[in-house]
Design a protein around this motif. Structure first.
Motif: not given
Length: 167
Positions: A39-54
């Motif tokens: 998701y970072i590579r796709l520049k979808e940072y909100d999704k990446a943050v949500e997953l990081a918190r998981t």
């Protein structure tokens, strides 16, 4: 994720595979970490943050889960949230790769914790003494703490080796 003419297709295939892994085992912190990266590579940072918190709570004793979550959160500007994960990653792997040390020290700089950044840059310089990144970090941290002489010494320590190698 396979040979393709389109990096976008490859990233989407990677997401599909990581999501399939998670559907088979929702406790797989590595799959969540991989999904963060995609998701970072796709520049979808909100999704990446949500997953990081998981991913970090799923792998509290997993260096990669803590490292990845911390770096994603820091990139998203959530530096204070990243710091405990960095501390845990360093505890889990007290001699990590040089690149992680430089990234971790940089995050401590963002948090204005120059003392901790200084300590981690020192670890990096000891791990790879011929690489100037650690010395530059030591100098920057020292300077920001008002220790000008230590900053100059760090640059002097790191500069001669690199100058010889480039000659």
């Amino acid at each position: 994720f396979g040979t393709t003419d389109s990096p976008q297709k490859s990233l989407k295939k990677g997401i599909e595979l990581a999501e399939k892994t998670i559907s088979l085992d929702a406790s797989n912190s590595v799959a969540y970490c991989q999904l963060c990266l995609l998701y970072i590579r796709l520049k979808e940072y909100d999704k990446a943050v949500e997953l990081a918190r998981t991913c970090a709570p799923l792998g509290p004793s997993n260096f990669e889960a803590n490292r990845m979550a911390a770096q994603v959160l820091a990139r998203a500007g959530k530096v204070e949230e990243a710091l405990p994960l960095l501390d845990n990653a360093l505890r889990l792997n007290p001699i990590p790769r040089y690149t992680f040390l430089i990234a971790a020290a940089s995050i401590y700089h963002q948090a204005r914790n120059y003392e901790k950044a200084f300590q981690i840059y020192n670890m990096a310089a000891r791990l790879e003494p011929k690489n100037t990144g650690g010395y530059v970090g030591i100098a920057a941290s020292s300077s920001l703490m008002g220790k000008t002489e230590e900053a100059r010494a760090a640059i002097a320590d790191g500069a001669p080796d690199t100058a010889k190698e480039r000659a």
